[in-house]
Design a protein around this motif. Structure first.
Motif, mmCIF file in Angstrom:
data_model
loop_
_atom_site.group_PDB
_atom_site.id
_atom_site.type_symbol
_atom_site.label_atom_id
_atom_site.label_comp_id
_atom_site.label_asym_id
_atom_site.label_seq_id
_atom_site.Cartn_x
_atom_site.Cartn_y
_atom_site.Cartn_z
ATOM 1 N N GLY A 23 0.816 -1.218 0.000
ATOM 2 C CA GLY A 23 0.000 0.000 0.000
ATOM 3 C C GLY A 23 0.844 1.260 0.000
ATOM 4 N N VAL A 24 1.925 1.224 0.732
ATOM 5 C CA VAL A 24 2.840 2.370 0.777
ATOM 6 C C VAL A 24 3.706 2.408 -0.478
ATOM 7 C CG1 VAL A 24 4.821 3.365 2.001
ATOM 8 C CG2 VAL A 24 2.827 2.563 3.294
ATOM 9 N N VAL A 25 4.308 1.263 -0.821
ATOM 10 C CA VAL A 25 5.265 1.210 -1.935
ATOM 11 C C VAL A 25 4.595 1.449 -3.288
ATOM 12 C CG1 VAL A 25 6.916 -0.282 -3.157
ATOM 13 C CG2 VAL A 25 6.858 -0.257 -0.663
ATOM 14 N N ALA A 26 3.412 0.858 -3.504
ATOM 15 C CA ALA A 26 2.754 0.976 -4.813
ATOM 16 C C ALA A 26 1.595 1.968 -4.814
ATOM 17 C CB ALA A 26 2.241 -0.396 -5.269
ATOM 18 N N GLY A 27 1.280 2.546 -3.670
ATOM 19 C CA GLY A 27 0.169 3.489 -3.591
ATOM 20 C C GLY A 27 0.593 4.856 -3.102
ATOM 21 N N LEU A 28 0.962 4.932 -1.831
ATOM 22 C CA LEU A 28 1.281 6.226 -1.218
ATOM 23 C C LEU A 28 2.476 6.921 -1.879
ATOM 24 C CD1 LEU A 28 0.733 8.329 0.985
ATOM 25 C CD2 LEU A 28 2.244 7.002 2.495
ATOM 26 N N ILE A 29 3.576 6.220 -2.040
ATOM 27 C CA ILE A 29 4.775 6.863 -2.601
ATOM 28 C C ILE A 29 4.557 7.277 -4.062
ATOM 29 C CG2 ILE A 29 7.231 6.567 -3.154
ATOM 30 C CD1 ILE A 29 7.447 4.921 -0.533
ATOM 31 N N PRO A 30 3.959 6.435 -4.923
ATOM 32 C CA PRO A 30 3.669 6.917 -6.277
ATOM 33 C C PRO A 30 2.737 8.135 -6.283
ATOM 34 C CG PRO A 30 3.628 4.547 -6.274
ATOM 35 C CD PRO A 30 3.739 4.982 -4.829
ATOM 36 N N TRP A 31 1.809 8.184 -5.348
ATOM 37 C CA TRP A 31 0.935 9.359 -5.248
ATOM 38 C C TRP A 31 1.739 10.603 -4.880
ATOM 39 C CZ3 TRP A 31 -0.353 12.128 -0.706
ATOM 40 C CH2 TRP A 31 -1.268 13.145 -0.920
ATOM 41 N N VAL A 32 2.670 10.458 -3.924
ATOM 42 C CA VAL A 32 3.515 11.584 -3.529
ATOM 43 C C VAL A 32 4.360 12.047 -4.716
ATOM 44 C CG1 VAL A 32 5.480 12.257 -2.069
ATOM 45 C CG2 VAL A 32 3.546 11.014 -1.073
ATOM 46 N N PRO A 98 5.920 -13.412 -6.980
ATOM 47 C CA PRO A 98 4.800 -12.743 -7.639
ATOM 48 C C PRO A 98 4.391 -11.423 -6.986
ATOM 49 C CG PRO A 98 3.998 -14.599 -6.375
ATOM 50 C CD PRO A 98 5.508 -14.678 -6.367
ATOM 51 N N MET A 99 4.554 -11.310 -5.677
ATOM 52 C CA MET A 99 4.180 -10.052 -5.020
ATOM 53 C C MET A 99 5.048 -8.903 -5.490
ATOM 54 S SD MET A 99 3.401 -10.897 -1.089
ATOM 55 C CE MET A 99 2.822 -12.510 -0.645
ATOM 56 N N TYR A 100 6.339 -9.140 -5.546
ATOM 57 C CA TYR A 100 7.253 -8.087 -5.982
ATOM 58 C C TYR A 100 6.983 -7.713 -7.435
ATOM 59 C CZ TYR A 100 9.745 -9.491 -1.765
ATOM 60 O OH TYR A 100 10.078 -9.802 -0.472
ATOM 61 N N LEU A 101 6.749 -8.718 -8.267
ATOM 62 C CA LEU A 101 6.448 -8.445 -9.674
ATOM 63 C C LEU A 101 5.136 -7.675 -9.814
ATOM 64 C CD1 LEU A 101 7.539 -11.810 -11.299
ATOM 65 C CD2 LEU A 101 8.721 -9.611 -11.391
ATOM 66 N N ALA A 102 4.145 -8.016 -9.001
ATOM 67 C CA ALA A 102 2.864 -7.307 -9.040
ATOM 68 C C ALA A 102 3.031 -5.849 -8.629
ATOM 69 C CB ALA A 102 1.851 -8.008 -8.138
ATOM 70 N N VAL A 103 3.776 -5.609 -7.572
ATOM 71 C CA VAL A 103 4.010 -4.233 -7.111
ATOM 72 C C VAL A 103 4.749 -3.435 -8.180
ATOM 73 C CG1 VAL A 103 5.338 -2.862 -5.443
ATOM 74 C CG2 VAL A 103 3.866 -4.710 -4.638
ATOM 75 N N LEU A 104 5.762 -4.025 -8.775
ATOM 76 C CA LEU A 104 6.503 -3.326 -9.837
ATOM 77 C C LEU A 104 5.617 -3.054 -11.048
ATOM 78 C CD1 LEU A 104 9.875 -5.194 -9.468
ATOM 79 C CD2 LEU A 104 9.533 -2.728 -9.163
ATOM 80 N N THR A 105 4.747 -3.990 -11.381
ATOM 81 C CA THR A 105 3.807 -3.790 -12.486
ATOM 82 C C THR A 105 2.881 -2.610 -12.192
ATOM 83 O OG1 THR A 105 3.881 -6.113 -13.106
ATOM 84 C CG2 THR A 105 1.944 -4.863 -13.827
ATOM 85 N N ILE A 106 2.377 -2.532 -10.970
ATOM 86 C CA ILE A 106 1.493 -1.433 -10.581
ATOM 87 C C ILE A 106 2.219 -0.096 -10.653
ATOM 88 C CG2 ILE A 106 0.183 -0.443 -8.656
ATOM 89 C CD1 ILE A 106 -0.431 -3.429 -7.844
ATOM 90 N N LEU A 121 11.963 5.794 -12.533
ATOM 91 C CA LEU A 121 13.167 5.781 -11.689
ATOM 92 C C LEU A 121 12.863 5.138 -10.337
ATOM 93 C CD1 LEU A 121 16.098 6.580 -11.111
ATOM 94 C CD2 LEU A 121 15.235 8.828 -10.394
ATOM 95 N N TYR A 122 11.726 5.503 -9.761
ATOM 96 C CA TYR A 122 11.315 4.908 -8.492
ATOM 97 C C TYR A 122 11.162 3.395 -8.630
ATOM 98 C CZ TYR A 122 8.228 3.641 -4.618
ATOM 99 O OH TYR A 122 7.658 3.025 -3.545
ATOM 100 N N ALA A 123 10.575 2.921 -9.719
ATOM 101 C CA ALA A 123 10.421 1.481 -9.947
ATOM 102 C C ALA A 123 11.781 0.788 -9.993
ATOM 103 C CB ALA A 123 9.634 1.217 -11.233
ATOM 104 N N LEU A 124 12.755 1.428 -10.614
ATOM 105 C CA LEU A 124 14.112 0.856 -10.661
ATOM 106 C C LEU A 124 14.728 0.783 -9.271
ATOM 107 C CD1 LEU A 124 15.449 2.551 -13.920
ATOM 108 C CD2 LEU A 124 14.815 0.134 -13.601
ATOM 109 N N ILE A 125 14.479 1.799 -8.457
ATOM 110 C CA ILE A 125 14.981 1.795 -7.078
ATOM 111 C C ILE A 125 14.297 0.688 -6.272
ATOM 112 C CG2 ILE A 125 15.033 3.135 -4.922
ATOM 113 C CD1 ILE A 125 15.353 5.653 -6.767
ATOM 114 N N VAL A 126 12.985 0.549 -6.440
ATOM 115 C CA VAL A 126 12.247 -0.522 -5.754
ATOM 116 C C VAL A 126 12.781 -1.883 -6.201
ATOM 117 C CG1 VAL A 126 9.987 -1.643 -5.527
ATOM 118 C CG2 VAL A 126 10.170 0.849 -5.326
ATOM 119 N N LEU A 127 13.004 -2.053 -7.498
ATOM 120 C CA LEU A 127 13.539 -3.316 -8.010
ATOM 121 C C LEU A 127 14.887 -3.639 -7.369
ATOM 122 C CD1 LEU A 127 13.509 -5.750 -9.934
ATOM 123 C CD2 LEU A 127 14.523 -4.251 -11.672
ATOM 124 N N ALA A 128 15.786 -2.664 -7.307
ATOM 125 C CA ALA A 128 17.099 -2.891 -6.699
ATOM 126 C C ALA A 128 16.963 -3.265 -5.223
ATOM 127 C CB ALA A 128 17.971 -1.643 -6.854
#
Length: 172
Positions: A23-32, A98-106, A121-128
């Motif tokens: 919720g934070v990684v794929a929702g709140l931070i992308p919103w910010v 699958p959870m990590y892949l789903a979050v990155l997809t979102i 860029l944020y997605a790349l940081i999350v992936l790393a």
């Protein structure tokens, strides 16, 4: 290793962790980052916007499915309250993460929907960060907890690129 014990505690912990982590990684931070302001794709919008929403929907569906599997195995995805058994059913028969892949997809779908290179860029940081966590904590912990069962699973199910056919765990 702390385990949740009851099915109710597993579901409560899983739902709590769903809002806390993805919720934070794929929702709140992308919103910010993006303010969730749609990008005007002009004439390409008829193709780009539905693709982005399809990615968000698929990512959310896979994420919810993967989370539910943890609760059904009487635990949570949170390291402090793991499952009682190794989860190798459902989407985990195709890919180990699958959870990590789903979050990155979102996140990437939001980058597309909102036309945001900052979200890419944020997605790349999350992936790393995720790869470092998987390699540095998750895989060693699962190996020490489940031993040969996890090693067999790891040999047969890829971590990041899904199999085309589901893996069948050997009978215990």
């Amino acid at each position: 290793m702390a385990q949740t014990g009851s099915p109710a505690r597993a579901w409560i912990g899983t739902v709590f962790f769903l809002f806390l982590a993805p919720g934070v990684v794929a929702g709140l931070i992308p919103w910010v980052i993006s303010g969730w302001r749609r990008f005007d794709w002009g004439g390409a919008g008829w193709a780009v916007v539905p693709v982005a929403w399809l990615m968000i929907t698929a990512g959310a569906a896979f994420l919810l499915h993967a989370f539910a599997l943890f609760a059904m195995h009487r635990g949570t995805p949170a390291p402090v309250a793991p499952t009682e058994t190794l989860v190798v059913t459902g989407v985990y028969r195709f890919v180990r993460n699958p959870m990590y892949l789903a979050v990155l997809t979102i996140i990437l779908a939001q980058a597309l929907l909102f036309g945001s290179w900052w979200l890419v860029l944020y997605a790349l940081i999350v992936l790393a960060a995720v790869v470092a966590f998987v390699k540095g904590y998750e895989e060693p912990t699962l190996t020490s907890t489940y031993g040969e069962q996890y090693l067999d699973y790891r040999r047969n199910v890829p971590g990041w690129w899904p199999r085309l056919s589901p893996w069948q765990a050997p009978e215990p």
